[in-house]
Design an enzyme around this catalytic site. Structure first.
Site, short mmCIF file in Angstrom:
data_model
loop_
_atom_site.label_atom_id
_atom_site.label_comp_id
_atom_site.label_asym_id
_atom_site.label_seq_id
_atom_site.Cartn_x
_atom_site.Cartn_y
_atom_site.Cartn_z
N SER A 260 0.84 -1.19 0.00
CA SER A 260 0.00 0.00 0.00
C SER A 260 0.88 1.24 0.00
O SER A 260 2.04 1.20 0.38
CB SER A 260 -0.94 -0.02 1.21
OG SER A 260 -0.54 0.93 2.15
N LYS A 261 0.28 2.34 -0.48
CA LYS A 261 0.99 3.62 -0.53
C LYS A 261 1.58 3.98 0.83
O LYS A 261 2.60 4.62 0.92
CB LYS A 261 0.02 4.75 -0.90
CG LYS A 261 -0.30 4.84 -2.34
CD LYS A 261 -1.20 6.04 -2.56
CE LYS A 261 -2.22 5.68 -3.62
NZ LYS A 261 -3.15 6.68 -3.97
N ARG A 262 0.87 3.58 1.87
CA ARG A 262 1.27 3.98 3.22
C ARG A 262 2.35 3.08 3.80
O ARG A 262 2.93 3.39 4.83
CB ARG A 262 0.05 4.03 4.15
CG ARG A 262 -0.81 5.26 3.90
CD ARG A 262 -2.19 5.12 4.47
NE ARG A 262 -2.95 4.09 3.77
CZ ARG A 262 -3.57 4.29 2.59
NH1 ARG A 262 -3.52 5.47 2.02
NH2 ARG A 262 -4.23 3.32 2.00
N ASP A 263 2.61 1.98 3.12
CA ASP A 263 3.66 1.06 3.56
C ASP A 263 5.01 1.79 3.49
O ASP A 263 5.36 2.29 2.42
CB ASP A 263 3.65 -0.11 2.57
CG ASP A 263 4.10 -1.39 3.21
OD1 ASP A 263 5.05 -1.32 3.99
OD2 ASP A 263 3.47 -2.43 2.93
#
Ligand code: GLU
Ligand code: ZN
Length: 492
Positions: A260-263
């Site tokens: 995910s982008k937030r990873d």
């Protein structure tokens, strides 16, 4: 699949946060496809979501593109025949097209409130029916619309999906058919008049004459909607042809979950800060869904471009493997010529990354040690710890390393090593090695054991670059002084 139409692809991120590796992979495949076919790579900024987009992210995107080496043929800062390339500057165009779609009946005003939509969706779900938009406002009469307006209701603009299946051939996934009940009428303009991604993205692809839409699999479900919108735009004379679509496979991260982008592992900045070379990172990212050949996975960007073919893109999810990324980056570090390597390390050798004062940096010493560092680094940021002994007045004081290397008898060994080193010929690392070897023999120690206290005395660390080359570059006086300092510390 040869066609007379020149290839035009686009990379069209939204500026909403730091660029992530999934986005870079999309940019790479588009760019490589354009370059392979001698086509045009369009860079467009999808900044119509004022609440989420920021100027800072826009700047970061441009900076990332430059760092990665993705030159664009049309786009921000350079312009082009379809300028402007920032959607926030194209609002008139979208309004005009929304109006045309309404006038021709391809779209209609929908007055349903969120509460009404939610309630009907719930009811449909409870009855086991499809839960998309139910078409309530499809056939409103002029009077009904007036009545809603009089009530003070606002409306969105909704696109009317045809009541037939959509079939298209995805360049990666093959033929795809979607039934109409799975793609219902969808919003294209908000109640406040702001056009949505669902409108602006295909409208711009049409106006910019994009021939191939290559993007992540997360956008697969928007494709039948866009194809229907395209057909309407063709009828209206706005679009010339429907582009071909290819959806790039998901990238999986830790625990086989979608990256995910937030990873944190997904952030491009992380790789830049750690000192990945752009060519190393791109080489690795190209393997997420594509392969160069069965027996070669390290190659240059030019080699990739020469070989890149959508027929070799795989639809299976790709697994992001940090170790593999690092090992490919290390190979790219080895491939540089030494001057390029030395220059690439410069940002880490100068403050603020360095742990020594900028004026203590010694260019000649750096150039002498650089070839030895180049064969060992995985990422450029590791350079600081490997060479700081050259630029610090005294080596780093790391107790763990000290305790590991300094054993019973280390003082005696260091004294002998000092004597032998003092008498050695300092013009070659070979004779320094012989000196330490000879000191080891005196104390019944093999070279490995004998050199450990010398290394820690001189560099402060238990591991590092080849020791005797390091000593030679550090020089006789400083080496002997550091051994003296270590002996003093041992005696204290
Ligand atoms: N701005 C969209 C995104 O970043 C682009 C989608 C597309 O490539 O069609 O997700
Ligand atoms: Zn409605």
């Amino acid at each position: 699949m040869a066609s007379a139409t020149p290839v035009r692809v686009r990379f069209c991120p939204s500026p909403t946060g730091n660029p992530h590796v999934g986005l870079v992979r999309t940019a790479l495949f588009n760019w490589a496809f354009a370059r392979h076919h001698g086509g045009t790579f369009v860079f467009r900024i999808e900044d119509t979501d004022a609440a989420r987009d920021s100027e800072e992210s826009y700047e970061q995107l441009l900076d990332a593109m430059r760092w990665l080496g993705f030159d664009w043929d049309e786009g921000p800062e350079i312009g082009g025949p379809h300028a402007p390339y920032r959607q926030s500057q194209r609002m008139d165009i979208y309004q005009d097209i929304a109006r045309k779609l309404l006038d021709a009946g391809y779209a209609y005003p929908c007055y349903c409130t969120t509460e009404e939509l939610d309630a009907r969706r719930e009811a449909a779900r409870a009855a086991g029916k499809p839960s998309g938009y139910d078409g309530t406002c499809r056939t409103l009469t002029a009077e009904q619309k007036q009545a809603y307006e009089a009530e003070g209701r606002s409306h969105i603009v909704r696109f009317r999906m045809p009541d037939e299946a959509t079939t298209y051939t995805d360049l990666v996934r093959g033929e795809i058919t979607v039934q109409p009940e799975n793609v219902t009428d969808y919003g294209i303009v908000r109640a406040n008049g702001a056009p949505l991604y669902t409108l602006v993205n295909p409208v711009d692809d049409a106006l910019m004459e994009i021939t191939h839409v290559l993007r992540g699999e997360d956008l697969l479900s928007s494709t039948p909607r866009q194809i229907a919108l395209y057909k309407a735009l063709i009828e209206l004379g706005v679009a010339k042809a429907i582009p071909q679509f290819g959806h790039l496979p998901y990238v999986m991260g830790e625990g086989n979950k979608k990256l995910s982008k937030r990873d944190p592992q997904a952030s491009l900045n992380l790789y830049r800060e750690r000192g990945f070379l752009p060519e190393g990172l791109l080489n690795y990212l190209s393997l997420l869904g594509w392969s160069f050949s069965a027996d070669q996975d390290v190659f240059s960007i030019e080699e990739m471009v020469a070989k890149f073919d959508l027929a070799d893109v795989n639809s299976n999810p790709a697994r992001f493997d940090l170790k593999k990324a690092e090992s490919i980056n290390a190979d790219h570090i080895r491939r540089l010529d030494v001057k390029t390597f030395a220059d690439a390390c410069a940002p880490w050798l100068k403050a603020p990354h360095a742990n020594w004062a900028p004026e203590d940096f010694d260019q000649a010493a750096w150039e002498a040690i650089a070839p030895h560092a180049q064969t060992r680094l995985t990422v450029l940021s590791d350079i600081t710890a490997n060479v700081d002994f050259l630029f610090l007045d005294r080596p780093v004081q790391d107790e763990a390393s000290w305790n590991k290397a300094m054993k019973e008898g280390s003082d005696a060994l260091l004294r002998t090593a000092r004597e032998k080193l003092e008498a050695a010929d300092w013009s070659s690392p070979e004779s320094l090695k012989e000196a330490v070897l000879a000191a080891g023999e005196v104390h019944g120690l093999k070279l490995g054991k004998a050199q450990a206290p010398v290394r820690v005395a001189v560099t402060g660390r238990t591991v590092g670059l080849p020791l005797f080359e390091s000593l030679e570059i550090l020089g006789r006086e400083r080496t002997l002084a550091r051994i003296d300092a270590a002996l003093a510390k041992l005696a204290a």
